[in-house]
Design a protein around this motif. Structure first.
Motif, PDB file in Angstrom:
ATOM      1  N   ALA A 191      71.706  43.875   1.770  1.00 54.17           N
ATOM      2  CA  ALA A 191      70.777  43.836   0.642  1.00 54.17           C
ATOM      3  C   ALA A 191      70.682  45.180  -0.065  1.00 54.17           C
ATOM      4  O   ALA A 191      70.601  45.249  -1.293  1.00 54.17           O
ATOM      5  CB  ALA A 191      69.402  43.390   1.130  1.00 54.17           C
ATOM      6  N   ALA A 192      70.699  46.283   0.703  1.00 49.84           N
ATOM      7  CA  ALA A 192      70.574  47.603   0.091  1.00 49.84           C
ATOM      8  C   ALA A 192      71.750  47.899  -0.836  1.00 49.84           C
ATOM      9  O   ALA A 192      71.585  48.509  -1.902  1.00 49.84           O
ATOM     10  CB  ALA A 192      70.473  48.672   1.174  1.00 49.84           C
ATOM     11  N   CYS A 250      62.744  39.334 -11.887  1.00 49.13           N
ATOM     12  CA  CYS A 250      63.548  39.349 -10.675  1.00 49.13           C
ATOM     13  C   CYS A 250      62.962  40.340  -9.676  1.00 49.13           C
ATOM     14  O   CYS A 250      62.477  41.415 -10.061  1.00 49.13           O
ATOM     15  CB  CYS A 250      64.990  39.738 -11.014  1.00 49.13           C
ATOM     16  N   VAL A 251      63.022  39.996  -8.408  1.00 47.01           N
ATOM     17  CA  VAL A 251      62.518  40.896  -7.373  1.00 47.01           C
ATOM     18  C   VAL A 251      63.334  42.184  -7.336  1.00 47.01           C
ATOM     19  O   VAL A 251      62.853  43.222  -6.841  1.00 47.01           O
ATOM     20  CB  VAL A 251      62.534  40.189  -6.003  1.00 47.01           C
ATOM     21  N   TRP A 303      68.191  34.091   0.377  1.00 45.45           N
ATOM     22  CA  TRP A 303      67.772  35.489   0.310  1.00 45.45           C
ATOM     23  C   TRP A 303      66.905  35.886   1.499  1.00 45.45           C
ATOM     24  O   TRP A 303      66.896  37.056   1.895  1.00 45.45           O
ATOM     25  CB  TRP A 303      67.041  35.762  -1.007  1.00 45.45           C
ATOM     26  N   VAL A 304      66.188  34.943   2.072  1.00 46.17           N
ATOM     27  CA  VAL A 304      65.374  35.247   3.251  1.00 46.17           C
ATOM     28  C   VAL A 304      66.283  35.626   4.416  1.00 46.17           C
ATOM     29  O   VAL A 304      65.962  36.519   5.212  1.00 46.17           O
ATOM     30  CB  VAL A 304      64.470  34.056   3.604  1.00 46.17           C
ATOM     31  N   ARG A 305      67.431  34.973   4.523  1.00 42.95           N
ATOM     32  CA  ARG A 305      68.400  35.331   5.573  1.00 42.95           C
ATOM     33  C   ARG A 305      68.973  36.717   5.353  1.00 42.95           C
ATOM     34  O   ARG A 305      69.628  37.265   6.236  1.00 42.95           O
ATOM     35  CB  ARG A 305      69.533  34.296   5.620  1.00 42.95           C
ATOM     36  N   ARG A 306      68.725  37.281   4.186  1.00 42.78           N
ATOM     37  CA  ARG A 306      69.235  38.613   3.855  1.00 42.78           C
ATOM     38  C   ARG A 306      68.108  39.623   3.697  1.00 42.78           C
ATOM     39  O   ARG A 306      68.180  40.533   2.886  1.00 42.78           O
ATOM     40  CB  ARG A 306      70.095  38.521   2.595  1.00 42.78           C
ATOM     41  N   LEU A 333      63.018  46.005  -1.989  1.00 43.15           N
ATOM     42  CA  LEU A 333      63.087  45.258  -0.734  1.00 43.15           C
ATOM     43  C   LEU A 333      61.824  45.506   0.089  1.00 43.15           C
ATOM     44  O   LEU A 333      61.406  46.660   0.200  1.00 43.15           O
ATOM     45  CB  LEU A 333      64.329  45.713   0.045  1.00 43.15           C
ATOM     46  N   PRO A 334      61.150  44.484   0.637  1.00 38.79           N
ATOM     47  CA  PRO A 334      61.555  43.076   0.722  1.00 38.79           C
ATOM     48  C   PRO A 334      60.864  42.140  -0.270  1.00 38.79           C
ATOM     49  O   PRO A 334      61.214  40.985  -0.341  1.00 38.79           O
ATOM     50  CB  PRO A 334      61.117  42.711   2.140  1.00 38.79           C
TER      51      PRO A 334
END
Length: 534
Positions: free
Chosen positions: A65-66, A297-298, A412-415, A518-519
């Protein structure tokens, strides 16, 4: 026996390429041929099965993710282009290595070329919604590249010092090799062009279905945008974002082009007593609602560009779920998560309670008075005001499944992103721009602020960490959209730092604590440094 020294290139004798150089050229030509044939095969399977697209999707899935966040910050909406170019550069490097290796060890070089096709097939099979046919384009391309490389390398002219007849079977003189290379290039270009044309022909149904799609009038039209919403300050973001300028952040290297005539939506899962399968006509037979809503977007950093405001047209999602027999958890329903699945396999998880709490959560078919653009989810996408897009705004929607957060983690939760993600209060300075130079005197400091589904009650600006000054707000268009604001600053010469903060409709002020995306989204005050000339 008289020995002669090999002639060296002089001013009147151009140096001819050696076997290594011709091997490298052979490797590049073989890779081009393999990609062209794979493109042609992908037109018969599906565009997402093309090798670069499949490998690119696998890279996106495997990237931490980073690193994804860094790519979005560094390249913005061009991140997919950069990824594609990077994969192309890697493929070119492998092709050069395969060509050089094949000059000395033909079997090893051709095996390396074929191995890249096997890698592409594995990536294609690992994608969401993959079928066994998705492996065929990469396999065809890889073995075609291996075959072309083998033929080209065997045709490379032998050194002049080698006795006649000592070269490998199939070796040519330089002109013959050049003609073979040009023929390979021409045939590959033809195959690639045919693949693109066939792919476009396959998209023709989707293109025609959108061109012929006329938006029905809304059953519940939105009121006109208040006249005072648009402050018309030079350099600021317009209140309604044009479709062409609306941000796009997703993982699709190839934008799905869905035929509206064959599109279907499945609604099923825990607590669904009446599963639904709907075509577009059945969906549009329900009441249509117009609603203005801002999406963000997050991945949007403080002051970032990934937010946009539009007028959406669609069917109330809560009504559709009730039609299927769904009850929210607060009313005893067993499911607390609504998993939306896209045609490309992307999954987004939305709280059922948020969808059914009375907000205008929509299955949208229209955007700013026209059918959804393909890049924004045609024919149907989700809109749930107040939540970041990664948990609410599934594009190219094809399935809604009721489940629980404990039972299933969406993409995205898995990440490492949060399961539930309400949008945080944000404000942004659009004018003046960072590091701008402005004239001394009265300067309009302006921008936008949003606290979606809560509304904006106040915006304040300060200069050089001084006292906060209240800005003038544009008229509110409901709690689900951003608001423009402006503050008139008497600017003195020198360098200055401007900061902005907002207060939402509940009275909670935007925090100044700086955190990353994040997150569950960035926080902090947007800060802009400018120079005022005397």
């Amino acid at each position: 026996m008289i020995r002669t020294k090999p002639q060296r290139a002089g001013p009147g004798r151009p140096r001819r390429p050696g076997r290594d150089a011709l091997g490298a050229v052979s490797g590049l030509l073989a890779a081009f041929a393999g990609l062209a044939l794979a493109q042609l095969a992908a037109a018969a399977v599906r565009p997402e099965a093309a090798p670069i697209t499949a490998v690119g999707g696998a890279v996106v899935d495997a990237t931490p993710a980073a690193v994804k966040e860094w790519a979005i910050r560094r390249f913005g909406t061009d991140d997919k282009l950069v990824l594609t170019l990077g994969i192309g550069a890697l493929l070119a490097a492998v092709a050069l290595a395969a060509g050089l290796l094949a000059v000395r060890r033909p079997a090893a070089g051709t095996a390396l070329a074929a191995a890249f096709g096997v890698l592409g097939a594995a990536a294609a099979l690992g994608r969401p919604e993959a079928a066994w046919q998705d492996a065929l384009p990469s396999l065809a391309g890889g073995f075609a590249a291996a075959g072309v490389l083998y033929v080209l390398v065997r045709a490379i002219p032998r050194p002049r010092s080698r006795p006649s007849g000592a070269g490998p079977p199939g070796a040519m003189d330089r002109r013959g090799f050049g003609r073979l290379a040009l023929a390979t290039l021409a045939l590959s270009a033809g195959a690639g062009y045919a693949g693109r044309r066939l792919g476009a022909f396959g998209d023709a149904g989707a293109t025609a279905s959108r061109a012929g799609f006329v938006l029905p009038p809304p059953t519940v039209p939105a009121p006109p945008v208040p006249a005072g919403s648009e402050l018309r300050i030079p350099g600021t973001t317009p209140f309604i974002t044009p479709n062409r300028a609306f941000y796009r952040v997703d993982t699709a290297l190839v934008v799905p082009r869905v035929d509206a005539d064959t599109w279907r939506l499945l609604v099923h899962g825990d607590g669904v007593s009446r599963p639904l399968t709907l075509g577009l006509r059945e969906l549009l037979a329900r009441p249509l609602v117009e609603h203005d809503a801002t999406l963000t977007c997050v991945s949007n950093e403080v002051g970032g560009p990934y937010a946009g405001n539009a007028r959406w047209l669609g069917v109330r999602l809560a009504d559709l779920l009730r039609e299927a027999g769904v009850r929210p958890p607060s009313q005893g329903g067993p499911a607390d998560q609504l998993v939306a699945r896209s045609v490309d396999g992307m999954t987004l998880g939305t709280p059922v309670e948020a969808v059914m709490d009375g907000r205008e959560a929509l299955l949208a078919v229209g955007m700013n008075g026209e059918p959804l653009p393909f890049r924004h989810g045609f024919p149907v996408r989700m809109i749930v005001p107040g939540l970041y897009g990664y948990v609410s705004a599934c594009k190219w929607l094809r399935e809604l499944r009721l489940t629980t957060f404990a039972a299933y983690d969406a993409y995205w939760v898995r990440r490492s992103w949060a399961q539930q993600a309400p949008v945080k209060t944000q404000s942004r300075i659009d004018a003046p721009r960072p590091f701008a130079e402005v004239a001394a005197g009265r300067v309009a400091v302006a921008g936008v602020a949003w606290a979606l589904h809560r509304g904006i009650a106040r915006v304040e600006v300060r200069v050089d960490a001084g006292p906060w000054r209240e800005a003038r707000l544009g008229a509110a268009d409901g709690d689900d959209t951003w608001r423009q604001w402006v503050w008139l600053w008497e600017a003195a010469p020198g360098g200055h730092t401007l900061q902005v903060r907002a207060t939402d409709g509940t009275g909670a002020a935007q925090t100044g604590e700086r955190t990353g995306t994040l997150p569950d989204g960035a926080t902090g005050w947007h800060t802009v440094t400018v120079r005022v000339r005397g």
